[in-house]
Design a protein around this motif. Sequence first.
Motif, PDB file in Angstrom:
ATOM      1  N   VAL B 212       0.854  -1.189   0.000  1.00 30.30           N
ATOM      2  CA  VAL B 212       0.000   0.000   0.000  1.00 30.30           C
ATOM      3  C   VAL B 212       0.890   1.241   0.000  1.00 30.30           C
ATOM      4  CG1 VAL B 212      -1.609   1.370   1.395  1.00 30.30           C
ATOM      5  CG2 VAL B 212      -2.024  -1.073   1.056  1.00 30.30           C
ATOM      6  N   ILE B 213       0.573   2.185  -0.880  1.00 31.76           N
ATOM      7  CA  ILE B 213       1.293   3.458  -0.928  1.00 31.76           C
ATOM      8  C   ILE B 213       0.559   4.473  -0.063  1.00 31.76           C
ATOM      9  CG2 ILE B 213       2.004   5.376  -2.413  1.00 31.76           C
ATOM     10  CD1 ILE B 213       2.158   3.351  -4.738  1.00 31.76           C
ATOM     11  N   LEU B 214       1.269   5.063   0.874  1.00 31.48           N
ATOM     12  CA  LEU B 214       0.714   6.159   1.671  1.00 31.48           C
ATOM     13  C   LEU B 214       1.225   7.444   1.014  1.00 31.48           C
ATOM     14  CD1 LEU B 214       1.247   4.673   5.248  1.00 31.48           C
ATOM     15  CD2 LEU B 214      -0.761   4.523   3.764  1.00 31.48           C
ATOM     16  N   TYR B 215       0.316   8.113   0.320  1.00 34.03           N
ATOM     17  CA  TYR B 215       0.716   9.216  -0.562  1.00 34.03           C
ATOM     18  C   TYR B 215       0.378  10.554   0.069  1.00 34.03           C
ATOM     19  CZ  TYR B 215       1.667  11.496  -5.028  1.00 34.03           C
ATOM     20  OH  TYR B 215       2.213  12.267  -6.029  1.00 34.03           O
ATOM     21  N   ASP B 216       1.401  11.282   0.435  1.00 32.68           N
ATOM     22  CA  ASP B 216       1.236  12.581   1.088  1.00 32.68           C
ATOM     23  C   ASP B 216       1.284  13.668   0.022  1.00 32.68           C
ATOM     24  OD1 ASP B 216       1.399  14.896   2.569  1.00 32.68           O
ATOM     25  OD2 ASP B 216       2.957  14.166   3.925  1.00 32.68           O
ATOM     26  N   ALA B 217       0.130  14.256  -0.247  1.00 33.82           N
ATOM     27  CA  ALA B 217       0.023  15.276  -1.296  1.00 33.82           C
ATOM     28  C   ALA B 217      -0.264  16.651  -0.697  1.00 33.82           C
ATOM     29  CB  ALA B 217      -1.059  14.882  -2.292  1.00 33.82           C
ATOM     30  N   ALA B 218       0.308  16.902   0.478  1.00 29.03           N
ATOM     31  CA  ALA B 218       0.029  18.151   1.204  1.00 29.03           C
ATOM     32  C   ALA B 218       0.421  19.389   0.405  1.00 29.03           C
ATOM     33  CB  ALA B 218       0.735  18.142   2.555  1.00 29.03           C
ATOM     34  N   TYR B 219       1.331  19.225  -0.561  1.00 31.06           N
ATOM     35  CA  TYR B 219       1.839  20.383  -1.305  1.00 31.06           C
ATOM     36  C   TYR B 219       1.331  20.444  -2.736  1.00 31.06           C
ATOM     37  CZ  TYR B 219       4.889  20.949   2.708  1.00 31.06           C
ATOM     38  OH  TYR B 219       5.355  21.141   3.981  1.00 31.06           O
ATOM     39  N   GLU B 220       0.263  19.699  -3.047  1.00 29.17           N
ATOM     40  CA  GLU B 220      -0.174  19.606  -4.447  1.00 29.17           C
ATOM     41  C   GLU B 220      -0.547  20.959  -5.038  1.00 29.17           C
ATOM     42  OE1 GLU B 220      -3.411  20.059  -5.850  1.00 29.17           O
ATOM     43  OE2 GLU B 220      -4.229  20.656  -3.907  1.00 29.17           O
ATOM     44  N   ALA B 221      -0.967  21.910  -4.194  1.00 21.89           N
ATOM     45  CA  ALA B 221      -1.383  23.218  -4.718  1.00 21.89           C
ATOM     46  C   ALA B 221      -0.229  23.962  -5.382  1.00 21.89           C
ATOM     47  CB  ALA B 221      -1.975  24.072  -3.601  1.00 21.89           C
ATOM     48  N   TYR B 222       1.000  23.550  -5.104  1.00 24.53           N
ATOM     49  CA  TYR B 222       2.167  24.259  -5.627  1.00 24.53           C
ATOM     50  C   TYR B 222       2.620  23.736  -6.987  1.00 24.53           C
ATOM     51  CZ  TYR B 222       2.273  26.479  -1.113  1.00 24.53           C
ATOM     52  OH  TYR B 222       1.918  27.215  -0.020  1.00 24.53           O
ATOM     53  N   ILE B 223       1.932  22.718  -7.477  1.00 25.08           N
ATOM     54  CA  ILE B 223       2.299  22.149  -8.786  1.00 25.08           C
ATOM     55  C   ILE B 223       1.983  23.165  -9.879  1.00 25.08           C
ATOM     56  CG2 ILE B 223       1.700  20.365 -10.479  1.00 25.08           C
ATOM     57  CD1 ILE B 223       1.276  18.440  -8.112  1.00 25.08           C
ATOM     58  N   THR B 224       2.973  23.464 -10.715  1.00 21.53           N
ATOM     59  CA  THR B 224       2.753  24.408 -11.815  1.00 21.53           C
ATOM     60  C   THR B 224       2.891  23.721 -13.170  1.00 21.53           C
ATOM     61  OG1 THR B 224       5.093  25.007 -11.867  1.00 21.53           O
ATOM     62  CG2 THR B 224       3.653  26.360 -10.471  1.00 21.53           C
ATOM     63  N   PHE B 315       2.103  33.907  -4.350  1.00 21.21           N
ATOM     64  CA  PHE B 315       2.988  34.750  -3.538  1.00 21.21           C
ATOM     65  C   PHE B 315       4.190  33.940  -3.051  1.00 21.21           C
ATOM     66  CE2 PHE B 315       4.440  36.223   0.577  1.00 21.21           C
ATOM     67  CZ  PHE B 315       4.597  37.581   0.402  1.00 21.21           C
ATOM     68  N   TYR B 316       3.902  32.776  -2.463  1.00 22.00           N
ATOM     69  CA  TYR B 316       4.999  31.943  -1.945  1.00 22.00           C
ATOM     70  C   TYR B 316       5.864  31.399  -3.087  1.00 22.00           C
ATOM     71  CZ  TYR B 316       2.384  31.952   2.497  1.00 22.00           C
ATOM     72  OH  TYR B 316       1.730  32.315   3.647  1.00 22.00           O
ATOM     73  N   MET B 317       5.209  31.092  -4.203  1.00 22.27           N
ATOM     74  CA  MET B 317       5.967  30.531  -5.323  1.00 22.27           C
ATOM     75  C   MET B 317       6.874  31.587  -5.948  1.00 22.27           C
ATOM     76  SD  MET B 317       5.715  27.369  -5.570  1.00 22.27           S
ATOM     77  CE  MET B 317       6.244  26.939  -7.233  1.00 22.27           C
ATOM     78  N   ASN B 318       6.460  32.846  -5.864  1.00 25.36           N
ATOM     79  CA  ASN B 318       7.351  33.887  -6.372  1.00 25.36           C
ATOM     80  C   ASN B 318       8.591  33.977  -5.492  1.00 25.36           C
ATOM     81  OD1 ASN B 318       7.815  36.011  -8.342  1.00 25.36           O
ATOM     82  ND2 ASN B 318       7.756  37.368  -6.556  1.00 25.36           N
ATOM     83  N   SER B 340       6.869  23.472  -5.933  1.00 26.87           N
ATOM     84  CA  SER B 340       6.984  23.352  -4.476  1.00 26.87           C
ATOM     85  C   SER B 340       7.506  24.653  -3.889  1.00 26.87           C
ATOM     86  CB  SER B 340       7.975  22.219  -4.161  1.00 26.87           C
ATOM     87  OG  SER B 340       8.437  22.312  -2.843  1.00 26.87           O
ATOM     88  N   PRO B 341       7.080  24.972  -2.678  1.00 29.32           N
ATOM     89  CA  PRO B 341       7.635  26.163  -2.015  1.00 29.32           C
ATOM     90  C   PRO B 341       9.038  25.920  -1.469  1.00 29.32           C
ATOM     91  CG  PRO B 341       6.098  25.051  -0.554  1.00 29.32           C
ATOM     92  CD  PRO B 341       6.058  24.302  -1.854  1.00 29.32           C
ATOM     93  N   TYR B 342       9.519  24.674  -1.574  1.00 27.49           N
ATOM     94  CA  TYR B 342      10.825  24.333  -1.028  1.00 27.49           C
ATOM     95  C   TYR B 342      11.897  24.337  -2.102  1.00 27.49           C
ATOM     96  CZ  TYR B 342       8.208  22.804   3.065  1.00 27.49           C
ATOM     97  OH  TYR B 342       7.383  22.764   4.149  1.00 27.49           O
ATOM     98  N   VAL B 343      13.011  25.005  -1.782  1.00 23.65           N
ATOM     99  CA  VAL B 343      14.178  24.974  -2.650  1.00 23.65           C
ATOM    100  C   VAL B 343      15.245  24.155  -1.936  1.00 23.65           C
ATOM    101  CG1 VAL B 343      15.945  26.359  -3.782  1.00 23.65           C
ATOM    102  CG2 VAL B 343      13.587  27.224  -3.610  1.00 23.65           C
ATOM    103  N   TRP B 344      15.836  23.244  -2.684  1.00 20.05           N
ATOM    104  CA  TRP B 344      16.791  22.274  -2.128  1.00 20.05           C
ATOM    105  C   TRP B 344      18.119  22.515  -2.821  1.00 20.05           C
ATOM    106  CZ3 TRP B 344      16.659  19.420   2.016  1.00 20.05           C
ATOM    107  CH2 TRP B 344      17.278  18.170   2.123  1.00 20.05           C
ATOM    108  N   GLY B 386       9.955  29.266   0.528  1.00 18.81           N
ATOM    109  CA  GLY B 386       9.329  30.478   0.001  1.00 18.81           C
ATOM    110  C   GLY B 386       8.300  31.095   0.932  1.00 18.81           C
ATOM    111  N   PHE B 387       8.294  30.674   2.187  1.00 21.51           N
ATOM    112  CA  PHE B 387       7.218  31.118   3.094  1.00 21.51           C
ATOM    113  C   PHE B 387       7.509  32.440   3.814  1.00 21.51           C
ATOM    114  CE2 PHE B 387       6.046  26.425   3.228  1.00 21.51           C
ATOM    115  CZ  PHE B 387       4.894  26.591   2.475  1.00 21.51           C
ATOM    116  N   GLY B 388       8.632  33.073   3.500  1.00 24.67           N
ATOM    117  CA  GLY B 388       8.933  34.351   4.151  1.00 24.67           C
ATOM    118  C   GLY B 388       8.208  35.505   3.475  1.00 24.67           C
ATOM    119  N   SER B 389       8.555  36.729   3.873  1.00 22.03           N
ATOM    120  CA  SER B 389       7.986  37.898   3.199  1.00 22.03           C
ATOM    121  C   SER B 389       8.759  38.126   1.907  1.00 22.03           C
ATOM    122  CB  SER B 389       8.077  39.132   4.098  1.00 22.03           C
ATOM    123  OG  SER B 389       9.392  39.654   4.070  1.00 22.03           O
ATOM    124  N   ALA B 390       8.143  38.824   0.959  1.00 21.02           N
ATOM    125  CA  ALA B 390       8.781  39.057  -0.339  1.00 21.02           C
ATOM    126  C   ALA B 390      10.059  39.872  -0.167  1.00 21.02           C
ATOM    127  CB  ALA B 390       7.804  39.768  -1.277  1.00 21.02           C
TER     128      ALA B 390
END
Lengths: 406, 406
Positions: B212-224, B315-318, B340-344, B386-390
């Motif tokens: 069984v795959i436990l699929y965490d899609a908490a960040y799906e809104a950030y998909i562009t 906003f966060y994606m910018n 994703s709002p995360y940069v690695w 990307g969660f800080g202020s601009a």
Amino acid sequence: MIKINENYLKLPGSYLFSTIAKKVNEYGAAHPDKKIIRLGIGDVTRPLPKAVIEAMHKAVDEMADAATFRGYGPEQGYDFLRNAIAENDYKARGVDISPEEIFVSDGAKSDCGNIGDIFGVDNVVAVCDPVYPVYVDTNAMAGRAGDYDPKTETWTNLVYMPCLEENGFMPQLPERTPDIIYLCFPNNPSGAAIGYEELRKWVEYARANGAVILYDAAYEAYITENLPHSIFEIEGAKECAIEFRSFSKNAGFTGTRCGFTLIPKELEVNGVSVASLWNRRHTTKFNGVPYIVQRGAEAVYSPEGKAQVRELVDFYMNNARVIREGLAQAGFSVSGGVNSPYVWMKVPEGMTSWDFFDELLDRANVVGTPGSGFGPSGEGYFRLTGFGSAEATIEAIERIKNVFGK
Amino acid sequence: MIKINENYLKLPGSYLFSTIAKKVNEYGAAHPDKKIIRLGIGDVTRPLPKAVIEAMHKAVDEMADAATFRGYGPEQGYDFLRNAIAENDYKARGVDISPEEIFVSDGAKSDCGNIGDIFGVDNVVAVCDPVYPVYVDTNAMAGRAGDYDPKTETWTNLVYMPCLEENGFMPQLPERTPDIIYLCFPNNPSGAAIGYEELRKWVEYARANGAVILYDAAYEAYITENLPHSIFEIEGAKECAIEFRSFSKNAGFTGTRCGFTLIPKELEVNGVSVASLWNRRHTTKFNGVPYIVQRGAEAVYSPEGKAQVRELVDFYMNNARVIREGLAQAGFSVSGGVNSPYVWMKVPEGMTSWDFFDELLDRANVVGTPGSGFGPSGEGYFRLTGFGSAEATIEAIERIKNVFGK
């Protein structure tokens, strides 16, 4: 291949409230002219206190402004709420509890259910009978309950402590020594409340046996007599007890969701702090209660909030009094309803709880909860609650007196 | 005598964010003139969308009136919210999901942590490395992880799937066949997103192995880009996957708490419906999300709510774009930040994640998160968000370019 938790398959269906709903719906459909009154519910019906409403509006506004917006909060709860709890629920009653010992949660049901996570599977668990089903079901899910015997309607590995009229609905020290003891006072479903002496006996027993008492005090606001509101009013309890509290029944938070668990720093098992285990669970599997809700809960402790909660509790307790007195007048043997919104009555000789349910529905058009739904020792008993409206409660009791009164 | 769950004692301390806080506080105290910018946080900072605020005010008012007051709701969530989710998150993307398959909860963290309850202890669990620590810790608590090896910083019984620059931060099918596979896309912490082909490979693998795959899609809104938002966009996934979603990162609910878990009715283990097991857990150990919060979540799906959420995410994606492009200009190897709002980023050759943390704090006064905090394969990487202020984001990146740019 994936394996499920086989313990779940042992659980019998949970049909109490669905069976009630089905019977009531069928009766209503067959008798559309009858006005059915529901006194079976364990849910509050009055609106939230004004102080809570105001606090939540204010908190919603804070969430609308970047300067006051709140993201992740401390999983254990905001200091403003933990401080208010420690001050009002404990220090004001002479119990020295620090805010760090309080873990704010989304309700006593969740905490009562999840607390088992931090204990081993090989503990012997004792429960009162009748009992709030969550204690039993969650231990069954964890594999602590053994197997379910449909004949006796009990689990092979649980210790049942019958609470009956003949023992004043008070659990007796069990023959088999348990490691975990669930106590709920004022009790759901029986409405029985425990005194200082009686509770001291349990604390001493737990300490003598290295057991932990899981003390559910969700109904403490309904205490009207000189009784302990917290198990930590008993000396030595900090070394052997965990307490669960809720804003559901005092401030009407059943649909707003907030409660807390208190684990004293003195509670240790072989030198391991139990609070540290719960803290690890709470911060790993939970992310805190909504800021808005915590502000609402804080308002319960304001002077206005306290007065409004008192009014709410008095309202329900007046209903409970009406039920208790009316049933006694009708010749029933009744308990509860003095320190609890729950009235627990004996059904007429020769009837089962479900027989009486049917008869009450059919002849008085009143709905209650069959005691057997809470465990085998609930058979022959019936629960009515003070959570209805004042008018409907009075009318229901008049009907019962007319039908059953001698 | 009571026994604790010994698995808890195996857990190493959880010091990542406390160590960061300590280092930052010490640096701030030693350099009071420096303006420290925090780009390490995974928490949102913008206020809740206006539509959500309005809906919650309205719901608070409903709670103030007996005629509209809500007590206990359905533990699985109100129909209005389950319907909105099914309609907007699934049917609108061509995925036929019924509201009954959706379980509303207080967040994806709780659900990801609690889902293990319904599965046996003797399952082999696979996680990506680096990984969101909740998957690992909750399996360790349940006894599925074996023992912790402080030398390798791994658990003996978990299957680790390294996600590194050389494999595009995509987990590879493991040598040892797992029963439970945690996947999180878009990924926290790496920001990597998965494509249709790649995800199909996992669905086929799980089905072939009864996993069984436990699929965490908490960040799906950030998909562009053109990528699956739900695993159920893949054929056959309904027979082998559970999906977790959250309102935390799209609508800013990190302090408001709402998410949901989707278990398709097709998902069975030896003829047992997995959804029925979860339903039993959810109704026994949980009591539903606050009515007020569910009304807020519903508003996320209104036309205004959707537009406002889009604005938030943009906003966060910018910010993420500013970080990603700036780091690349400064010569760093960068991934994430597109879906994703995360940069690695890779830290400079010869440095550890913590070395870079110290250097970044000292020379640019910028705070990030060391990749090694997310697992051994995170060593040598670093997370910025990307969660800080601009303004602060732009300034932080200018500083980094000045200090590290070639």
